[in-house]
Structure formats: C-alpha cells, structure tokens
Motif scaffolding. Structure first.
Motif, PDB file in Angstrom:
ATOM      1  N   MET A  46      -9.997   6.892  -6.068  1.00 52.10           N
ATOM      2  CA  MET A  46     -10.048   5.542  -6.643  1.00 52.10           C
ATOM      3  C   MET A  46     -11.259   4.772  -6.140  1.00 52.10           C
ATOM      4  SD  MET A  46      -6.185   4.083  -7.031  1.00 52.10           S
ATOM      5  CE  MET A  46      -5.794   4.207  -5.299  1.00 52.10           C
ATOM      6  N   ASP A  47     -11.583   4.949  -4.875  1.00 49.34           N
ATOM      7  CA  ASP A  47     -12.730   4.227  -4.313  1.00 49.34           C
ATOM      8  C   ASP A  47     -14.043   4.655  -4.966  1.00 49.34           C
ATOM      9  OD1 ASP A  47     -11.103   2.791  -2.644  1.00 49.34           O
ATOM     10  OD2 ASP A  47     -11.480   4.022  -0.867  1.00 49.34           O
ATOM     11  N   GLN A  48     -14.063   5.845  -5.561  1.00 48.90           N
ATOM     12  CA  GLN A  48     -15.271   6.325  -6.227  1.00 48.90           C
ATOM     13  C   GLN A  48     -15.324   5.944  -7.699  1.00 48.90           C
ATOM     14  OE1 GLN A  48     -15.326  10.569  -5.491  1.00 48.90           O
ATOM     15  NE2 GLN A  48     -15.204  10.293  -3.280  1.00 48.90           N
ATOM     16  N   ALA A  49     -14.267   5.312  -8.208  1.00 54.33           N
ATOM     17  CA  ALA A  49     -14.241   4.929  -9.624  1.00 54.33           C
ATOM     18  C   ALA A  49     -15.288   3.854  -9.901  1.00 54.33           C
ATOM     19  CB  ALA A  49     -12.853   4.423 -10.005  1.00 54.33           C
ATOM     20  N   PRO A  50     -16.006   3.951 -11.016  1.00 51.93           N
ATOM     21  CA  PRO A  50     -17.083   3.000 -11.287  1.00 51.93           C
ATOM     22  C   PRO A  50     -16.594   1.607 -11.652  1.00 51.93           C
ATOM     23  CG  PRO A  50     -16.807   4.499 -13.140  1.00 51.93           C
ATOM     24  CD  PRO A  50     -15.922   5.006 -12.035  1.00 51.93           C
ATOM     25  N   GLU A  51     -15.372   1.483 -12.169  1.00 59.19           N
ATOM     26  CA  GLU A  51     -14.828   0.198 -12.577  1.00 59.19           C
ATOM     27  C   GLU A  51     -13.734  -0.232 -11.611  1.00 59.19           C
ATOM     28  OE1 GLU A  51     -16.177  -1.440 -14.983  1.00 59.19           O
ATOM     29  OE2 GLU A  51     -17.464   0.164 -15.759  1.00 59.19           O
ATOM     30  N   GLN A  52     -13.440  -1.530 -11.605  1.00 57.11           N
ATOM     31  CA  GLN A  52     -12.452  -2.069 -10.685  1.00 57.11           C
ATOM     32  C   GLN A  52     -11.139  -2.443 -11.359  1.00 57.11           C
ATOM     33  OE1 GLN A  52     -12.857  -2.199  -7.218  1.00 57.11           O
ATOM     34  NE2 GLN A  52     -14.525  -0.882  -7.887  1.00 57.11           N
ATOM     35  N   GLY A  53     -11.024  -2.191 -12.668  1.00 51.39           N
ATOM     36  CA  GLY A  53      -9.806  -2.501 -13.389  1.00 51.39           C
ATOM     37  C   GLY A  53      -8.867  -1.310 -13.418  1.00 51.39           C
ATOM     38  N   PRO A  54      -8.129  -1.132 -14.520  1.00 56.76           N
ATOM     39  CA  PRO A  54      -7.176  -0.023 -14.604  1.00 56.76           C
ATOM     40  C   PRO A  54      -7.834   1.353 -14.563  1.00 56.76           C
ATOM     41  CG  PRO A  54      -7.366  -1.182 -16.708  1.00 56.76           C
ATOM     42  CD  PRO A  54      -8.067  -2.018 -15.683  1.00 56.76           C
ATOM     43  N   GLU A  55      -9.168   1.402 -14.655  1.00 51.39           N
ATOM     44  CA  GLU A  55      -9.861   2.681 -14.514  1.00 51.39           C
ATOM     45  C   GLU A  55      -9.580   3.309 -13.149  1.00 51.39           C
ATOM     46  OE1 GLU A  55     -11.770   0.217 -17.550  1.00 51.39           O
ATOM     47  OE2 GLU A  55     -11.305  -0.136 -15.417  1.00 51.39           O
ATOM     48  N   ARG A  56      -9.402   2.477 -12.140  1.00 49.19           N
ATOM     49  CA  ARG A  56      -9.057   3.008 -10.814  1.00 49.19           C
ATOM     50  C   ARG A  56      -7.672   3.658 -10.834  1.00 49.19           C
ATOM     51  NH1 ARG A  56     -11.183   1.111  -5.831  1.00 49.19           N
ATOM     52  NH2 ARG A  56      -9.036   0.914  -5.084  1.00 49.19           N
ATOM     53  N   LEU A  57      -6.768   3.066 -11.586  1.00 46.47           N
ATOM     54  CA  LEU A  57      -5.432   3.633 -11.713  1.00 46.47           C
ATOM     55  C   LEU A  57      -5.485   4.973 -12.444  1.00 46.47           C
ATOM     56  CD1 LEU A  57      -2.544   2.750 -10.906  1.00 46.47           C
ATOM     57  CD2 LEU A  57      -2.264   1.911 -13.253  1.00 46.47           C
ATOM     58  N   ALA A  58      -6.336   5.054 -13.458  1.00 46.38           N
ATOM     59  CA  ALA A  58      -6.513   6.323 -14.167  1.00 46.38           C
ATOM     60  C   ALA A  58      -7.078   7.383 -13.227  1.00 46.38           C
ATOM     61  CB  ALA A  58      -7.426   6.130 -15.374  1.00 46.38           C
ATOM     62  N   ALA A  59      -7.998   6.986 -12.367  1.00 48.97           N
ATOM     63  CA  ALA A  59      -8.551   7.930 -11.390  1.00 48.97           C
ATOM     64  C   ALA A  59      -7.464   8.425 -10.439  1.00 48.97           C
ATOM     65  CB  ALA A  59      -9.682   7.263 -10.605  1.00 48.97           C
ATOM     66  N   CYS A  60      -6.559   7.535 -10.052  1.00 46.14           N
ATOM     67  CA  CYS A  60      -5.428   7.914  -9.202  1.00 46.14           C
ATOM     68  C   CYS A  60      -4.565   8.947  -9.907  1.00 46.14           C
ATOM     69  CB  CYS A  60      -4.615   6.670  -8.865  1.00 46.14           C
ATOM     70  SG  CYS A  60      -3.137   6.976  -7.875  1.00 46.14           S
ATOM     71  N   GLY A  61      -4.273   8.706 -11.179  1.00 45.44           N
ATOM     72  CA  GLY A  61      -3.461   9.651 -11.945  1.00 45.44           C
ATOM     73  C   GLY A  61      -4.122  11.008 -12.069  1.00 45.44           C
ATOM     74  N   ARG A  62      -5.417  11.015 -12.347  1.00 43.40           N
ATOM     75  CA  ARG A  62      -6.142  12.291 -12.466  1.00 43.40           C
ATOM     76  C   ARG A  62      -6.087  13.060 -11.157  1.00 43.40           C
ATOM     77  NH1 ARG A  62     -10.007   8.942 -15.000  1.00 43.40           N
ATOM     78  NH2 ARG A  62     -11.346   9.083 -13.158  1.00 43.40           N
ATOM     79  N   ALA A  63      -6.272  12.357 -10.052  1.00 41.42           N
ATOM     80  CA  ALA A  63      -6.256  13.018  -8.749  1.00 41.42           C
ATOM     81  C   ALA A  63      -4.879  13.612  -8.451  1.00 41.42           C
ATOM     82  CB  ALA A  63      -6.654  12.027  -7.655  1.00 41.42           C
ATOM     83  N   ASP A  90       2.298   4.223  -0.989  1.00 41.70           N
ATOM     84  CA  ASP A  90       1.632   3.019  -0.515  1.00 41.70           C
ATOM     85  C   ASP A  90       0.272   2.839  -1.171  1.00 41.70           C
ATOM     86  OD1 ASP A  90       3.817   2.625   1.139  1.00 41.70           O
ATOM     87  OD2 ASP A  90       2.887   3.670   2.842  1.00 41.70           O
ATOM     88  N   VAL A  91      -0.422   3.948  -1.425  1.00 44.93           N
ATOM     89  CA  VAL A  91      -1.717   3.871  -2.109  1.00 44.93           C
ATOM     90  C   VAL A  91      -1.528   3.308  -3.517  1.00 44.93           C
ATOM     91  CG1 VAL A  91      -3.661   5.215  -2.992  1.00 44.93           C
ATOM     92  CG2 VAL A  91      -2.684   5.758  -0.753  1.00 44.93           C
ATOM     93  N   LEU A  92      -0.529   3.809  -4.223  1.00 44.62           N
ATOM     94  CA  LEU A  92      -0.266   3.331  -5.582  1.00 44.62           C
ATOM     95  C   LEU A  92       0.194   1.883  -5.570  1.00 44.62           C
ATOM     96  CD1 LEU A  92       0.015   3.823  -8.609  1.00 44.62           C
ATOM     97  CD2 LEU A  92       2.260   4.853  -8.169  1.00 44.62           C
ATOM     98  N   THR A  93       1.068   1.536  -4.638  1.00 47.63           N
ATOM     99  CA  THR A  93       1.549   0.164  -4.536  1.00 47.63           C
ATOM    100  C   THR A  93       0.407  -0.813  -4.276  1.00 47.63           C
ATOM    101  OG1 THR A  93       3.724   0.855  -3.743  1.00 47.63           O
ATOM    102  CG2 THR A  93       3.043  -1.368  -3.194  1.00 47.63           C
ATOM    103  N   THR A  94      -0.479  -0.448  -3.356  1.00 45.35           N
ATOM    104  CA  THR A  94      -1.615  -1.309  -3.033  1.00 45.35           C
ATOM    105  C   THR A  94      -2.506  -1.522  -4.245  1.00 45.35           C
ATOM    106  OG1 THR A  94      -1.608  -0.607  -0.716  1.00 45.35           O
ATOM    107  CG2 THR A  94      -3.661  -1.518  -1.562  1.00 45.35           C
ATOM    108  N   GLU A  95      -2.715  -0.459  -5.029  1.00 44.15           N
ATOM    109  CA  GLU A  95      -3.568  -0.587  -6.207  1.00 44.15           C
ATOM    110  C   GLU A  95      -2.930  -1.487  -7.254  1.00 44.15           C
ATOM    111  OE1 GLU A  95      -6.761  -0.353  -8.714  1.00 44.15           O
ATOM    112  OE2 GLU A  95      -6.571   0.048  -6.564  1.00 44.15           O
ATOM    113  N   LEU A  96      -1.626  -1.354  -7.469  1.00 44.12           N
ATOM    114  CA  LEU A  96      -0.951  -2.211  -8.450  1.00 44.12           C
ATOM    115  C   LEU A  96      -0.918  -3.665  -7.972  1.00 44.12           C
ATOM    116  CD1 LEU A  96       1.855   0.248  -9.479  1.00 44.12           C
ATOM    117  CD2 LEU A  96       0.112  -0.685 -11.011  1.00 44.12           C
TER     118      LEU A  96
END
Length: 229
Positions: free
Chosen positions: A77-94, A127-133
C-alpha cells in the motif's frame, strides 16, 4: 537452511523454518514435531524446550506467517501511487497474490484455530486493513456511516477470491489476470460501501479471535475502536 540457523543458536527459528517447509511439502497436518526436529538435526526433547507440542509449533508458524503478510500488505500500500481507494486495491492484490503464491501456508493460516487469543502478531493484517479504512474515512473517501465493520466486508471479498483460487474453484491464467480481477472486486466492494448513507439498525458486528483480544486488552492510552480481520 534450518540447520544453518540452528548452528547459529536459533533453534526456535530453525524449527519454524523446518515446519514451514513441511507444510509446503505435505500440508498443515501431514507431519509431526519429531519430523521437524529431525529436519533440524536435534532430538524431539530439544524441540520441546521451545514448543510443547506440534500444535504449539503450528500456532507459532501461523503467527509468523500472519505478521509477514501484514508487512506485505502495508509495504504494498505504501508503494501505491494514489492515496485514495487505490491503496485499498493494492492491499487486496497483495493478499490474493500471497495466497496464490504460497497456498499451503495460506491454508494453514486460513483455518480456524490457527492462532489463539494469546497470539501477539504485529503488524496483524486486520490492523493494517483497519488503519487504511480509518484513513479513507478521515480523508473523506469513505462516509463515516459506512465505516463500522467495513473491514469485514472488504476482507470477506478478497479472502473469498483467494480461497476460490487456491481451492481451484475459480481459474485465472496469470498473475496479471488475478490482480486485475482482485482490483475490480475491491473497487466494487468499496463503491458499495461508499454508497451507504446510514448504518442498518441493530446491525450485528462480527468478531475474530484477534478483535476479541484487542477488545480485552486495548493498547495503553487508547480507547478500543469498533471491533473489526
């Protein structure tokens, strides 16, 4: 590798390495503590100094694997280029690609009872997912009304796809296809959450072993958040 780690004095780590190798070879239940000890080159009695039973070794391995996954989710997620739900998508992919790349260990972690209320896992994927949401709510991407329990909705979606793939019920030919399908799933799930305007009355809140532990033992100086993987 296990023997090399043991020769440097890390018998516990060597046993965990041996157990992880055995899980990949035979699954979660197809081996014994005696076999793990033999892989390291020590007697079972030596292993018992660190793990009182095979179940204790399996639980410790699950904790290690979950912490490894938590780091992977956070780093991705920290490497995702956007700061919106794109980070959540990166979490899902990982999450999904981790399961597909290492299905035996994923199955070990996924099954009930893999960890206990005493398991201290950091960073825990929950906790990672909770923090992102929480962050998405604070930045206005997710309505506060939709936040309670949202992690369970997102987790159910990505976990479901991961299990379908590793159990062979769904087939996607390559990693690019897996990532694309995961991204579509996450955005569809997030858009559904973002469209919520008010929580349902008397909505039941799911819990897990980890969230129950957090509720009983909140971090010093912090109030427990809404229980949420």
């Amino acid at each position: 590798m296990a023997k090399e780690r043991y020769h440097h004095g890390d018998l516990r780590g060597a046993l965990l390495d041996a157990a992880e190798t055995l899980v990949r070879e035979r699954g979660a239940d197809g081996w014994s503590l005696r076999e793990a000890s033999a892989r390291v080159g020590v007697s079972p009695s030596a292993a018992y100094h660190h793990f009182g039973s095979r179940d204790a070794l399996v639980s410790a391995l699950s904790e290690v694997a979950l912490a490894r996954l938590g780091n992977r989710l956070r780093d991705t997620m920290d490497q995702a280029p956007e700061q919106g739900p794109e980070r959540l998508a990166a979490c899902g992919r990982a999450y999904v690609t981790w399961a597909v790349e290492d299905p035996a260990v994923a199955r070990l972690v996924f099954r009930g009872g893999a960890t206990t209320a005493r398991s201290a896992i950091s960073p825990h994927p929950h906790d990672v997912l909770t923090t992102e949401l929480d962050r998405l709510t604070d930045t206005g991407h997710l309505p506060p009304e939709a936040r309670p329990g949202a992690e369970f909705v997102v987790w159910a979606a990505i976990h479901g796809l991961a299990v379908l793939l590793i159990d062979g019920l769904v087939h996607i030919d390559d990693r690019q296809g897996i990532e694309g399908q995961t991204e579509r799933l996450v955005f569809a799930t997030f858009n559904g959450l973002a469209g919520e305007t008010a929580p349902e009355p008397d909505r039941s809140m799911p819990t897990t072993t980890h969230t129950r532990r957090l509720t009983r033992s909140p971090a010093p100086g912090t109030a427990p958040r809404t229980p949420s993987p």
